[in-house]
Design an enzyme around this catalytic site. Structure first.
Site, PDB file in Angstrom:
ATOM      1  N   SER A 113     -13.809  -6.249  -4.078  1.00 25.60           N
ATOM      2  CA  SER A 113     -12.504  -6.753  -4.908  1.00 25.60           C
ATOM      3  C   SER A 113     -13.129  -8.028  -5.774  1.00 25.60           C
ATOM      4  O   SER A 113     -14.006  -8.596  -5.063  1.00 25.60           O
ATOM      5  CB  SER A 113     -11.524  -7.438  -4.038  1.00 25.60           C
ATOM      6  OG  SER A 113     -10.371  -8.087  -4.745  1.00 25.60           O
ATOM      7  N   TYR A 154      -8.124 -12.424   2.839  1.00 24.04           N
ATOM      8  CA  TYR A 154      -8.511 -11.095   2.252  1.00 24.04           C
ATOM      9  C   TYR A 154      -9.667 -11.188   1.240  1.00 24.04           C
ATOM     10  O   TYR A 154     -10.599 -10.558   1.220  1.00 24.04           O
ATOM     11  CB  TYR A 154      -7.134 -10.567   1.192  1.00 24.04           C
ATOM     12  CG  TYR A 154      -7.442  -9.546   0.359  1.00 24.04           C
ATOM     13  CD1 TYR A 154      -7.574  -8.174   0.838  1.00 24.04           C
ATOM     14  CD2 TYR A 154      -7.807  -9.321  -0.991  1.00 24.04           C
ATOM     15  CE1 TYR A 154      -8.085  -7.150   0.240  1.00 24.04           C
ATOM     16  CE2 TYR A 154      -8.111  -8.515  -1.788  1.00 24.04           C
ATOM     17  CZ  TYR A 154      -8.226  -7.283  -1.400  1.00 24.04           C
ATOM     18  OH  TYR A 154      -8.587  -6.050  -2.103  1.00 24.04           O
TER      19      TYR A 154
HETATM   20  P1  NAD Z   1      -4.258   2.383  -1.080  1.00 25.32           P
HETATM   21  O1  NAD Z   1      -3.318   1.637   0.095  1.00 25.32           O
HETATM   22  O2  NAD Z   1      -3.889   3.214  -1.606  1.00 25.32           O
HETATM   23  O3  NAD Z   1      -5.621   2.779   0.014  1.00 25.32           O
HETATM   24  C1  NAD Z   1      -6.134   1.918   1.099  1.00 25.32           C
HETATM   25  C2  NAD Z   1      -6.632   3.045   2.012  1.00 25.32           C
HETATM   26  O4  NAD Z   1      -7.148   2.459   3.200  1.00 25.32           O
HETATM   27  C3  NAD Z   1      -5.498   4.038   2.273  1.00 25.32           C
HETATM   28  O5  NAD Z   1      -5.991   5.353   2.385  1.00 25.32           O
HETATM   29  C4  NAD Z   1      -5.510   3.703   4.069  1.00 25.32           C
HETATM   30  O6  NAD Z   1      -4.971   4.662   4.902  1.00 25.32           O
HETATM   31  C5  NAD Z   1      -6.848   3.127   4.181  1.00 25.32           C
HETATM   32  N1  NAD Z   1      -6.722   2.321   5.570  1.00 25.32           N
HETATM   33  C6  NAD Z   1      -6.307   1.092   5.521  1.00 25.32           C
HETATM   34  N2  NAD Z   1      -6.341   0.664   6.805  1.00 25.32           N
HETATM   35  C7  NAD Z   1      -7.037   1.662   7.746  1.00 25.32           C
HETATM   36  C8  NAD Z   1      -7.520   1.771   8.883  1.00 25.32           C
HETATM   37  N3  NAD Z   1      -7.248   0.871   9.998  1.00 25.32           N
HETATM   38  N4  NAD Z   1      -8.105   2.949   9.400  1.00 25.32           N
HETATM   39  C9  NAD Z   1      -8.300   3.903   8.311  1.00 25.32           C
HETATM   40  N5  NAD Z   1      -7.953   3.901   7.182  1.00 25.32           N
HETATM   41  C10 NAD Z   1      -7.274   2.672   6.733  1.00 25.32           C
HETATM   42  O7  NAD Z   1      -4.932   1.159  -1.699  1.00 25.32           O
HETATM   43  P2  NAD Z   1      -6.084   1.149  -2.677  1.00 25.32           P
HETATM   44  O8  NAD Z   1      -5.551   0.008  -3.837  1.00 25.32           O
HETATM   45  O9  NAD Z   1      -6.545   2.323  -3.160  1.00 25.32           O
HETATM   46  O10 NAD Z   1      -7.268   0.348  -2.189  1.00 25.32           O
HETATM   47  C11 NAD Z   1      -8.489   0.986  -1.581  1.00 25.32           C
HETATM   48  C12 NAD Z   1      -9.544  -0.089  -1.692  1.00 25.32           C
HETATM   49  O11 NAD Z   1      -9.483  -0.914  -2.831  1.00 25.32           O
HETATM   50  C13 NAD Z   1      -9.230  -1.240  -0.691  1.00 25.32           C
HETATM   51  O12 NAD Z   1     -10.461  -1.679  -0.052  1.00 25.32           O
HETATM   52  C14 NAD Z   1      -8.628  -2.261  -1.425  1.00 25.32           C
HETATM   53  O13 NAD Z   1      -9.052  -3.518  -0.863  1.00 25.32           O
HETATM   54  C15 NAD Z   1      -9.637  -2.248  -2.517  1.00 25.32           C
HETATM   55  N6  NAD Z   1      -8.973  -2.934  -3.942  1.00 25.32           N
HETATM   56  C16 NAD Z   1      -7.926  -2.438  -4.402  1.00 25.32           C
HETATM   57  C17 NAD Z   1      -7.528  -2.940  -5.564  1.00 25.32           C
HETATM   58  C18 NAD Z   1      -6.205  -2.615  -6.327  1.00 25.32           C
HETATM   59  O14 NAD Z   1      -5.766  -3.304  -7.342  1.00 25.32           O
HETATM   60  N7  NAD Z   1      -5.619  -1.494  -5.847  1.00 25.32           N
HETATM   61  C19 NAD Z   1      -8.276  -4.133  -6.249  1.00 25.32           C
HETATM   62  C20 NAD Z   1      -9.208  -4.660  -5.827  1.00 25.32           C
HETATM   63  C21 NAD Z   1      -9.885  -3.927  -4.395  1.00 25.32           C
END
Ligand code: NAD
Length: 247
Positions: free
Chosen positions: A145, A158
């Protein structure tokens, strides 16, 4: 001569960024191992939509299940070329509210955002090395991130967990080359289920960032694909924020 089909495991690939990366890779001809913690039906459906794909359920807050996930993918596909550590969790805590960011929150975030990628990489190292060739090394992508680069984000634990993931990326790139390349993607705001109610962030990106919008998951999938297909880049943490952090 028949070319070998490369295998990619994308964690957390039934929603958001992970789903977009996994589907993009499946469309490019990868045999994709889809994974999630709970959405079994969605995972099985995705695996059926694309040829030679699979689905495995595992809770990555349990390091034993991280190990089982890699074993299961290897048992189903016989090799592993790409590992995308996408699964992650978040905690929304105002940065000044130190007591709310208690030790358990730190542990929970580190378990999924830092230790799980480490365990998965540790378990996958041998298979990634075996699948690698001089022309096509194994590839690891950690989804981090912008909060791991700049002092901001949903909460201090985080942001610190993502900073740890970024540093791990660089240290591993130093140690795993030339057989395995290790890079990270550091998105800003991405429109996913995780951020659908983040009105303040949506406004910030629309008003302040040069690109005037948050990213779509497909934007991040495109970057992941670039990092996988370029056979030289390693140790990079690529900021993908539509230019917000320039302001
Ligand atoms: P999301 O909630 O759609 O996806 C997160 C995924 O992680 C889900 O599929 C969830 O099931 C999985 N997950 C969480 N805990 C878990 C566990 N204990 N065991 C197995 N799977 C688990 O959210 P997203 O936005 O697609 O996030 C994906 C990645 O991108 C994350 O690492 C998040 O930190 C990062 N991220 C997202 C953003 C944003 O703005 N959406 C920005 C920066 C970074």
């Amino acid at each position: 001569m028949k070319s070998i089909q490369r295998v990619a495991l994308v964690t957390g690939s039934t929603s958001g960024i992970g789903r977009a990366i996994a589907v993009h890779l499946a469309k490019q001809g990868f045999a994709v191992a889809f994974h999630s913690r709970t959405s079994v039906e969605a995972g099985q459906k995705l695996a059926k939509m694309y040829e030679h794909c699979s689905y495995t359920r595992a809770d990555l807050s349990d390091q034993e299940q991280c190990k089982t996930l890699i074993n299961s993918v290897l048992a189903q596909h016989g090799r592993l070329d790409v590992l995308v550590n996408n699964a992650g969790i978040n905690a929304m805590i105002p940065h000044g509210n130190l007591k709310q960011a208690n030790a358990q929150i730190w542990r929970d975030l580190y378990e999924v955002n830092v230790i799980a990628p480490w365990t998965l990489i540790t378990e996958a190292q041998e298979a990634l090395t075996q699948a690698s060739s001089e022309k096509c090394p194994g590839s690891i992508i950690n989804v981090s991130s912008h909060a791991g680069i700049r002092p901001k984000g949903a909460s201090i634990p985080y942001a610190a967990s993502k900073a740890a993931l970024n540093h791990m990326t660089k240290l591993l790139a130093l140690n795993l080359g030339p057989d395995i390349r290790v890079n990270a993607i550091a998105p800003g705001l991405v429109n996913t289920p995780m951020t659908q109610n983040w009105d303040f962030a949506q406004q910030l990106w629309q008003q302040k960032s040069p690109m005037k919008r948050g990213a779509e998951p497909a934007d991040i999938a495109h970057i992941a694909s670039m990092l996988i297909e370029n056979q030289y880049i390693t140790g990079e943490v690529l900021l993908v924020d539509g230019g917000l952090n320039l302001t």
